[in-house]
Motif scaffolding. Structure first.
Motif, PDB file in Angstrom:
ATOM      1  N   MET A 127      75.211 -25.632 -15.774  1.00  0.00           N
ATOM      2  CA  MET A 127      76.037 -25.056 -14.706  1.00  0.00           C
ATOM      3  C   MET A 127      75.385 -25.326 -13.345  1.00  0.00           C
ATOM      4  N   SER A 128      76.136 -25.814 -12.444  1.00  0.00           N
ATOM      5  CA  SER A 128      75.553 -26.131 -11.149  1.00  0.00           C
ATOM      6  C   SER A 128      75.400 -24.873 -10.288  1.00  0.00           C
ATOM      7  N   ALA A 129      74.364 -24.864  -9.517  1.00  0.00           N
ATOM      8  CA  ALA A 129      74.101 -23.711  -8.635  1.00  0.00           C
ATOM      9  C   ALA A 129      75.120 -23.667  -7.503  1.00  0.00           C
ATOM     10  N   PRO A 130      75.468 -22.467  -7.085  1.00  0.00           N
ATOM     11  CA  PRO A 130      76.448 -22.345  -5.991  1.00  0.00           C
ATOM     12  C   PRO A 130      75.798 -22.660  -4.635  1.00  0.00           C
ATOM     13  N   THR A 131      75.563 -23.935  -4.406  1.00  0.00           N
ATOM     14  CA  THR A 131      74.838 -24.341  -3.195  1.00  0.00           C
ATOM     15  C   THR A 131      75.614 -24.107  -1.903  1.00  0.00           C
ATOM     16  N   LEU A 132      76.928 -24.202  -2.056  1.00  0.00           N
ATOM     17  CA  LEU A 132      77.738 -24.119  -0.837  1.00  0.00           C
ATOM     18  C   LEU A 132      77.562 -22.809  -0.044  1.00  0.00           C
ATOM     19  N   PRO A 133      77.630 -21.616  -0.751  1.00  0.00           N
ATOM     20  CA  PRO A 133      77.455 -20.374   0.005  1.00  0.00           C
ATOM     21  C   PRO A 133      76.088 -20.286   0.680  1.00  0.00           C
ATOM     22  N   LEU A 134      75.027 -20.788  -0.044  1.00  0.00           N
ATOM     23  CA  LEU A 134      73.683 -20.738   0.532  1.00  0.00           C
ATOM     24  C   LEU A 134      73.615 -21.590   1.791  1.00  0.00           C
ATOM     25  N   ASP A 135      74.173 -22.801   1.665  1.00  0.00           N
ATOM     26  CA  ASP A 135      74.198 -23.684   2.833  1.00  0.00           C
ATOM     27  C   ASP A 135      74.977 -23.045   3.970  1.00  0.00           C
ATOM     28  N   SER A 136      76.078 -22.411   3.538  1.00  0.00           N
ATOM     29  CA  SER A 136      76.928 -21.763   4.528  1.00  0.00           C
ATOM     30  C   SER A 136      76.176 -20.624   5.225  1.00  0.00           C
ATOM     31  N   ALA A 137      75.429 -19.840   4.399  1.00  0.00           N
ATOM     32  CA  ALA A 137      74.651 -18.733   4.967  1.00  0.00           C
ATOM     33  C   ALA A 137      73.578 -19.264   5.910  1.00  0.00           C
ATOM     34  N   ALA A 138      72.902 -20.345   5.471  1.00  0.00           N
ATOM     35  CA  ALA A 138      71.851 -20.930   6.315  1.00  0.00           C
ATOM     36  C   ALA A 138      72.444 -21.443   7.628  1.00  0.00           C
ATOM     37  N   ALA A 139      73.621 -22.038   7.489  1.00  0.00           N
ATOM     38  CA  ALA A 139      74.285 -22.559   8.689  1.00  0.00           C
ATOM     39  C   ALA A 139      74.641 -21.418   9.635  1.00  0.00           C
ATOM     40  N   THR A 140      75.069 -20.290   9.025  1.00  0.00           N
ATOM     41  CA  THR A 140      75.423 -19.131   9.856  1.00  0.00           C
ATOM     42  C   THR A 140      74.207 -18.599  10.592  1.00  0.00           C
ATOM     43  N   VAL A 141      73.067 -18.522   9.862  1.00  0.00           N
ATOM     44  CA  VAL A 141      71.826 -18.041  10.487  1.00  0.00           C
ATOM     45  C   VAL A 141      71.443 -18.947  11.650  1.00  0.00           C
ATOM     46  N   GLN A 142      71.528 -20.279  11.392  1.00  0.00           N
ATOM     47  CA  GLN A 142      71.187 -21.239  12.452  1.00  0.00           C
ATOM     48  C   GLN A 142      72.123 -21.084  13.649  1.00  0.00           C
ATOM     49  N   GLU A 143      73.412 -20.883  13.289  1.00  0.00           N
ATOM     50  CA  GLU A 143      74.408 -20.730  14.349  1.00  0.00           C
ATOM     51  C   GLU A 143      74.128 -19.490  15.180  1.00  0.00           C
ATOM     52  N   ASP A 144      73.754 -18.382  14.478  1.00  0.00           N
ATOM     53  CA  ASP A 144      73.449 -17.133  15.180  1.00  0.00           C
ATOM     54  C   ASP A 144      72.243 -17.305  16.090  1.00  0.00           C
ATOM     55  N   ALA A 145      71.223 -18.038  15.567  1.00  0.00           N
ATOM     56  CA  ALA A 145      70.007 -18.248  16.365  1.00  0.00           C
ATOM     57  C   ALA A 145      70.309 -19.079  17.599  1.00  0.00           C
ATOM     58  N   ALA A 146      71.301 -19.963  17.473  1.00  0.00           N
ATOM     59  CA  ALA A 146      71.642 -20.831  18.608  1.00  0.00           C
ATOM     60  C   ALA A 146      72.523 -20.128  19.626  1.00  0.00           C
ATOM     61  N   ARG A 147      73.027 -18.945  19.255  1.00  0.00           N
ATOM     62  CA  ARG A 147      73.907 -18.220  20.175  1.00  0.00           C
ATOM     63  C   ARG A 147      73.193 -16.994  20.733  1.00  0.00           C
ATOM     64  N   VAL A 148      73.113 -16.931  22.042  1.00  0.00           N
ATOM     65  CA  VAL A 148      72.407 -15.823  22.686  1.00  0.00           C
ATOM     66  C   VAL A 148      73.351 -14.638  22.868  1.00  0.00           C
ATOM     67  N   ILE A 149      74.585 -14.944  23.208  1.00  0.00           N
ATOM     68  CA  ILE A 149      75.593 -13.888  23.372  1.00  0.00           C
ATOM     69  C   ILE A 149      76.831 -14.267  22.562  1.00  0.00           C
ATOM     70  N   VAL A 150      77.356 -13.295  21.825  1.00  0.00           N
ATOM     71  CA  VAL A 150      78.642 -13.507  21.133  1.00  0.00           C
ATOM     72  C   VAL A 150      79.531 -12.283  21.414  1.00  0.00           C
ATOM     73  N   PHE A 151      80.629 -12.508  22.105  1.00  0.00           N
ATOM     74  CA  PHE A 151      81.619 -11.456  22.342  1.00  0.00           C
ATOM     75  C   PHE A 151      82.781 -11.731  21.401  1.00  0.00           C
ATOM     76  N   ASP A 152      83.177 -10.707  20.641  1.00  0.00           N
ATOM     77  CA  ASP A 152      84.267 -10.902  19.705  1.00  0.00           C
ATOM     78  C   ASP A 152      85.358  -9.847  19.937  1.00  0.00           C
ATOM     79  N   ASP A 153      86.484 -10.289  20.471  1.00  0.00           N
ATOM     80  CA  ASP A 153      87.645  -9.440  20.688  1.00  0.00           C
ATOM     81  C   ASP A 153      87.284  -8.131  21.416  1.00  0.00           C
ATOM     82  N   VAL A 154      86.567  -8.280  22.503  1.00  0.00           N
ATOM     83  CA  VAL A 154      86.094  -7.101  23.241  1.00  0.00           C
ATOM     84  C   VAL A 154      87.202  -6.562  24.142  1.00  0.00           C
ATOM     85  N   LYS A 155      87.436  -5.256  23.985  1.00  0.00           N
ATOM     86  CA  LYS A 155      88.438  -4.587  24.823  1.00  0.00           C
ATOM     87  C   LYS A 155      87.769  -3.445  25.578  1.00  0.00           C
ATOM     88  N   LEU A 156      88.171  -3.295  26.830  1.00  0.00           N
ATOM     89  CA  LEU A 156      87.606  -2.217  27.643  1.00  0.00           C
ATOM     90  C   LEU A 156      88.602  -1.807  28.715  1.00  0.00           C
TER      91      LEU A 156
END
Lengths: 260, 282
Positions: free
Chosen positions: B1-30
């Motif tokens: 059975m092959s390991a589910p590499t895709l989610p891990l890669d996806s998670a790693a990519a997300t971590v890298q993406e988060d590290a590359a982003r200093v500010i993230v505003f998501d649907d901010v209402k005020l």
């Protein structure tokens, strides 16, 4: 003029009282949390305490003097002019020393705090302080509260003393009483309850003066007009609260200390 | 059975993406009362990038900076700054995070009872307690950066508007924060002083690689920053050859009616077909 519904008005008032209570709690709890701004406390103690000394001394002295003068008229009718020392002593220590000192300090410092913090608020200096990682409550409010409570305690004692001295001067020069007799009566009449009451009040009033002044300052809005409004409100609110609280504290202490 | 590499890669990519982003505003209402100022603002600021925020007066540009600093909280949506969701953090926790962020306020907001030296040293004094030789050296360095070494013992009231802004910049950069927030640093200043301030901001971007959000009304400030870079050897800002604006980490964000209507680089802004944007940049 826009009319405000009574419900809305009541809600705003209750909200303000709630905010003030939370403000007071935070100003006290900050005393036990790092960082401690000892230098700011000392600096404020100098500004509030030493700075208020001249007006407190003048007020205390002339209050004691006029008290002796007014009392002499009544006491003379009963042939008890020698008791003037006793009257000045109890009046000053129990009531007039703490209350008048507090009202003087409120006039000078509560409004001063409101205008200083209010100006900082409307010019974004408070926001800048928060942005620089400093808690304005710890840096600005708690040192003022601590310094006012601490210094008002001693200012009230000084006021009592110079008030007695003022009374002594009138007794000696205008009423031709013996100074030793005056001081002897003034000293002997005081009991623990008198002194305790006279020392508890300035602590409570000091807290009121500083927290009201800072609260109005920290909530100032609307430019220089807002600062002016906050200054006036702080002065009026602290003076009125001192007089109202004085009545209830006196009543409470009389009951607690079984004292009449 | 092959390991589910895709989610891990996806998670790693997300971590890298988060590290590359200093500010993230998501649907901010005020909003304030019935007036909803921000109606679902979403954008991100990449590490090392400077993003210029434009919009008409009252469009909520300064609010975005205050939200990014955690000085106010959104009614809804998330504001992630340096990896922390600051809309969920308590004020005590925010004080620690704010030490990694510098902010230049619209009216400078210098402490008027402190000298320039004390203003610039404020953050270091708060951390170390006493004004020692090391702090003095860093204060002089920060003031040298904005060319105001001679104003050390002056009070803010004795400085011109432009000098106050430069002192505010020195105060913001003295600890070399990871993120800088500039609120109209050139507002109300003459063109010469404005250019000088823009040069300091470009220097901070290109020399120290600091991420920044810049609120401004002056479109030319943004275009100057997009078409220039700081030359350390010449110690001045130099113009890039035509068509090389993509070489500098500079982007633009335009707000309209509480929403983001443009988020991209100078080239995309120039090529935009949106009528409002075309009118805005014309």
């Amino acid at each position: 003029m826009e009319l405000t519904s009574p419900t809305y008005f009541a809600k705003v008032k209750v909200q303000t009282v709630q905010d003030y209570v939370l403000f007071c709690v935070q100003s006290v709890t900050n005393l036990f949390q790092r960082p401690f701004y000892l230098t700011d406390i000392v600096s404020q103690a100098d500004s509030i305490g030493v700075g208020s000394l001249p007006i407190v001394v003048l007020t205390g002295f002339f209050t004691g003097a006029v008290l002796a003068l007014q009392a002499s008229n009544t006491l003379e009718r009963f042939g008890s002019l020698s008791l003037v020392g006793q009257l000045v002593s109890t009046s000053m220590v129990r009531e007039l020393g703490p209350v008048l000192t507090s009202l003087m300090v409120a006039g000078r410092n509560s409004s001063g705090m409101a205008s200083e913090l209010g100006s900082m608020m409307v010019t974004e200096q408070i926001d800048a302080m928060r942005a620089l990682g400093t808690d304005p409550m710890k840096k600005l409010v708690t040192p003022r509260v601590a310094a006012t409570v601490f210094m008002l305690f001693f200012l009230a004692i000084i006021s009592d003393l110079v008030g007695l001295a003022g009374g002594a001067l009138v007794a000696r020069v205008l009423l031709h009483l013996d100074s030793r007799q005056y001081w002897s009566y003034a000293w002997q009449t005081l009991v623990f309850q008198d002194v305790f009451m006279g020392l508890v009040k300035p602590v409570l009033f000091g807290f009121i003066i500083a927290t009201i002044g800072c609260f109005y300052g920290m909530n100032a809005r609307g430019g220089t007009q807002g600062v002016g409004r906050a200054t006036t409100q702080a002065m009026v609110a602290s003076s009125v609260l001192i007089l109202v609280l004085d009545f209830f504290v006196t009543r409470l202490l009389m009951a607690v200390l079984s004292y009449h | 059975m092959s390991a589910p590499t895709l989610p891990l890669d996806s998670a790693a990519a997300t971590v890298q993406e988060d590290a590359a982003r200093v500010i993230v505003f998501d649907d901010v209402k005020l909003g304030f009362g019935d007036n909803e100022v921000l109606r679902g603002v979403s954008f991100h600021l990449a590490r090392g990038e400077t993003k210029a925020l434009f919009g008409v007066a009252g469009s909520g540009k300064s609010l975005i900076l205050k939200l990014a600093m955690g000085l106010i909280r959104p009614d809804s949506g998330s504001t992630v700054v340096l990896g922390h969701d600051i809309s969920q953090m308590r004020e005590e926790e925010l004080f620690q995070l704010r030490r990694k962020i510098g902010m230049v306020f619209q009216e400078s907001a210098l402490f008027d009872s402190l000298t320039v030296r004390e203003n610039v040293a404020y953050r270091l004094m708060e951390e170390h307690g006493i004004y020692d030789e090391d702090i003095d050296r860093r204060v002089r360095e920060a003031l040298h950066f904005v060319e105001l070494e001679h104003t050390l013992d002056l009070y803010p009231a004795e400085l011109s508007g432009g000098m106050r802004r430069r002192v505010a910049i020195a105060r913001a950069v003295i600890t070399q924060p990871e993120l800088l927030l500039y609120d109209s640093p050139t507002g109300g200043l003459d063109p010469v002083t404005s250019n000088r301030i823009i040069e300091f901001i470009v220097k901070q971007r290109d020399v120290y690689k600091t991420s920044a959000l810049l609120v401004t009304h002056r479109l030319q400030d943004g275009f100057t920053m997009a078409t220039h870079q700081f030359d350390q050897d010449a110690n001045r800002m130099v113009q890039l050859p035509p068509g090389r604006s993509c070489d500098v980490p500079m982007s633009f964000l335009i707000l309209r009616d509480g929403k983001v209507i443009f988020d991209g680089d100078a080239q995309a802004l120039k090529e935009s077909r949106d009528e409002y944007i075309r009118e805005y940049i014309s």
